[in-house]
Design a protein around this motif. Structure first.
Motif, PDB file in Angstrom:
ATOM      1  N   GLY A   1      29.096  70.456  81.426  1.00  0.00           N
ATOM      2  CA  GLY A   1      27.692  71.120  80.389  1.00  0.00           C
ATOM      3  C   GLY A   1      26.780  70.068  80.225  1.00  0.00           C
ATOM      4  N   VAL A   2      25.769  70.933  79.604  1.00  0.00           N
ATOM      5  CA  VAL A   2      25.067  69.702  79.231  1.00  0.00           C
ATOM      6  C   VAL A   2      25.093  69.125  77.507  1.00  0.00           C
ATOM      7  CG1 VAL A   2      22.147  68.950  78.626  1.00  0.00           C
ATOM      8  CG2 VAL A   2      23.290  70.184  80.991  1.00  0.00           C
ATOM      9  N   VAL A   3      25.083  68.251  76.744  1.00  0.00           N
ATOM     10  CA  VAL A   3      25.666  67.567  75.300  1.00  0.00           C
ATOM     11  C   VAL A   3      23.552  67.044  74.838  1.00  0.00           C
ATOM     12  CG1 VAL A   3      27.732  67.765  76.105  1.00  0.00           C
ATOM     13  CG2 VAL A   3      26.605  65.910  75.960  1.00  0.00           C
ATOM     14  N   ASP A   4      24.008  67.115  73.687  1.00  0.00           N
ATOM     15  CA  ASP A   4      22.655  66.405  73.033  1.00  0.00           C
ATOM     16  C   ASP A   4      23.929  64.770  73.146  1.00  0.00           C
ATOM     17  OD1 ASP A   4      21.334  68.846  72.850  1.00  0.00           O
ATOM     18  OD2 ASP A   4      21.864  69.095  70.985  1.00  0.00           O
ATOM     19  N   VAL A   5      23.104  64.112  73.077  1.00  0.00           N
ATOM     20  CA  VAL A   5      23.719  62.794  72.307  1.00  0.00           C
ATOM     21  C   VAL A   5      22.817  62.146  70.756  1.00  0.00           C
ATOM     22  CG1 VAL A   5      23.924  60.537  73.195  1.00  0.00           C
ATOM     23  CG2 VAL A   5      23.527  61.629  74.724  1.00  0.00           C
ATOM     24  N   VAL A   6      24.129  61.931  70.237  1.00  0.00           N
ATOM     25  CA  VAL A   6      23.020  61.496  68.740  1.00  0.00           C
ATOM     26  C   VAL A   6      24.090  59.820  67.932  1.00  0.00           C
ATOM     27  CG1 VAL A   6      22.904  61.929  66.094  1.00  0.00           C
ATOM     28  CG2 VAL A   6      23.471  63.944  68.342  1.00  0.00           C
ATOM     29  N   VAL A   7      22.539  59.339  67.691  1.00  0.00           N
ATOM     30  CA  VAL A   7      23.406  57.972  67.268  1.00  0.00           C
ATOM     31  C   VAL A   7      22.973  57.855  65.779  1.00  0.00           C
ATOM     32  CG1 VAL A   7      22.534  55.352  67.514  1.00  0.00           C
ATOM     33  CG2 VAL A   7      22.813  56.673  69.921  1.00  0.00           C
ATOM     34  N   ILE A   8      24.115  57.903  65.007  1.00  0.00           N
ATOM     35  CA  ILE A   8      24.237  57.366  63.975  1.00  0.00           C
ATOM     36  C   ILE A   8      23.736  55.655  62.683  1.00  0.00           C
ATOM     37  CG2 ILE A   8      24.891  58.722  61.568  1.00  0.00           C
ATOM     38  CD1 ILE A   8      25.723  60.372  63.319  1.00  0.00           C
ATOM     39  N   ASN A   9      23.122  55.292  62.205  1.00  0.00           N
ATOM     40  CA  ASN A   9      23.496  53.505  61.490  1.00  0.00           C
ATOM     41  C   ASN A   9      23.777  54.642  60.910  1.00  0.00           C
ATOM     42  OD1 ASN A   9      22.003  52.378  64.122  1.00  0.00           O
ATOM     43  ND2 ASN A   9      20.601  52.963  63.938  1.00  0.00           N
ATOM     44  N   ALA A  10      24.061  53.189  60.494  1.00  0.00           N
ATOM     45  CA  ALA A  10      24.837  52.933  59.050  1.00  0.00           C
ATOM     46  C   ALA A  10      24.288  53.618  57.775  1.00  0.00           C
ATOM     47  CB  ALA A  10      25.636  52.098  57.968  1.00  0.00           C
ATOM     48  N   ASP A  11      23.027  53.503  57.921  1.00  0.00           N
ATOM     49  CA  ASP A  11      22.331  53.952  56.824  1.00  0.00           C
ATOM     50  C   ASP A  11      21.541  55.485  56.551  1.00  0.00           C
ATOM     51  OD1 ASP A  11      20.373  53.711  58.596  1.00  0.00           O
ATOM     52  OD2 ASP A  11      19.163  52.594  58.073  1.00  0.00           O
TER      53      ASP A  11
ATOM     54  N   THR B   1      15.905  55.629  69.743  1.00  0.00           N
ATOM     55  CA  THR B   1      16.850  55.374  71.343  1.00  0.00           C
ATOM     56  C   THR B   1      16.058  55.898  72.022  1.00  0.00           C
ATOM     57  OG1 THR B   1      18.880  55.590  69.667  1.00  0.00           O
ATOM     58  CG2 THR B   1      19.039  56.770  72.599  1.00  0.00           C
ATOM     59  N   ASN B   2      16.089  55.243  73.467  1.00  0.00           N
ATOM     60  CA  ASN B   2      15.120  54.955  74.379  1.00  0.00           C
ATOM     61  C   ASN B   2      15.327  55.915  75.662  1.00  0.00           C
ATOM     62  OD1 ASN B   2      12.939  54.017  72.507  1.00  0.00           O
ATOM     63  ND2 ASN B   2      14.091  52.182  73.667  1.00  0.00           N
TER      64      ASN B   2
ATOM     65  N   HIS C   1      19.070  59.559  65.751  1.00  0.00           N
ATOM     66  CA  HIS C   1      18.493  59.986  66.463  1.00  0.00           C
ATOM     67  C   HIS C   1      19.196  60.562  67.449  1.00  0.00           C
ATOM     68  CE1 HIS C   1      14.316  59.482  68.885  1.00  0.00           C
ATOM     69  NE2 HIS C   1      14.961  59.651  70.258  1.00  0.00           N
ATOM     70  N   GLU C   2      18.547  61.428  68.565  1.00  0.00           N
ATOM     71  CA  GLU C   2      19.326  62.169  68.928  1.00  0.00           C
ATOM     72  C   GLU C   2      18.194  62.723  70.406  1.00  0.00           C
ATOM     73  OE1 GLU C   2      20.774  67.211  69.202  1.00  0.00           O
ATOM     74  OE2 GLU C   2      19.779  66.495  67.651  1.00  0.00           O
TER      75      GLU C   2
ATOM     76  N   ASN D   1      24.660  46.823  63.208  1.00  0.00           N
ATOM     77  CA  ASN D   1      26.132  45.976  63.665  1.00  0.00           C
ATOM     78  C   ASN D   1      27.294  46.362  62.922  1.00  0.00           C
ATOM     79  OD1 ASN D   1      26.382  43.969  65.635  1.00  0.00           O
ATOM     80  ND2 ASN D   1      26.045  42.392  63.668  1.00  0.00           N
ATOM     81  N   GLN D   2      26.859  46.890  62.235  1.00  0.00           N
ATOM     82  CA  GLN D   2      28.298  47.486  61.503  1.00  0.00           C
ATOM     83  C   GLN D   2      28.236  49.177  61.091  1.00  0.00           C
ATOM     84  OE1 GLN D   2      31.479  45.906  60.592  1.00  0.00           O
ATOM     85  NE2 GLN D   2      30.410  44.172  61.778  1.00  0.00           N
ATOM     86  N   GLY D   3      29.171  50.184  61.769  1.00  0.00           N
ATOM     87  CA  GLY D   3      28.881  51.532  60.882  1.00  0.00           C
ATOM     88  C   GLY D   3      28.253  52.235  61.764  1.00  0.00           C
ATOM     89  N   VAL D   4      27.513  52.243  63.338  1.00  0.00           N
ATOM     90  CA  VAL D   4      26.875  52.772  63.719  1.00  0.00           C
ATOM     91  C   VAL D   4      28.520  54.003  64.867  1.00  0.00           C
ATOM     92  CG1 VAL D   4      27.182  51.187  66.001  1.00  0.00           C
ATOM     93  CG2 VAL D   4      24.488  52.640  65.842  1.00  0.00           C
ATOM     94  N   ILE D   5      27.686  54.987  64.695  1.00  0.00           N
ATOM     95  CA  ILE D   5      28.587  56.586  65.548  1.00  0.00           C
ATOM     96  C   ILE D   5      27.743  56.440  66.563  1.00  0.00           C
ATOM     97  CG2 ILE D   5      29.772  58.771  65.058  1.00  0.00           C
ATOM     98  CD1 ILE D   5      29.563  57.680  62.270  1.00  0.00           C
TER      99      ILE D   5
END
Length: 85
Positions: free
Chosen positions: A61-71, A4-5, A75-76, A29-33
């Motif tokens: 406040g400041v928060v972390d952003v996380v992308v979670i793929n189906a597999d 995640t850039n 990446h945070e 394409n499917q199941g990403v959160i």
């Protein structure tokens, strides 16, 4: 390799609907959160190199952003987004 850039916006106002574009590569394409500070974002558009999301409600406040793929790969972006009043 999944990454995640960047976010096109790193600040959002409380109680305002804010759309954010996340860029990177190899997004599912499917199941990403997408999670902002522990709360799930609503994905409105997705592709292998970008995701558009509506940020979830959250306190100031400041928060972390996380992308979670189906597999399960993830990446945070540490302190990637700030909610302001």
């Amino acid at each position: 390799f999944h990454s995640t850039n960047s976010l096109n916006k790193c600040i959002g106002y409380l109680f305002t609907i804010t759309k954010v574009t996340i860029t990177g590569n190899h997004f599912s394409n499917q199941g990403v959160i997408v999670v902002f500070g522990g709360s799930h974002a609503k994905i409105t558009s997705k592709g292998p190199t970008s995701l558009e999301v509506l940020i979830p409600k959250h306190g100031a406040g400041v928060v972390d952003v996380v992308v979670i793929n189906a597999d399960g790969s993830r990446h945070e972006l540490k302190q990637g987004f700030t909610y302001v009043k």
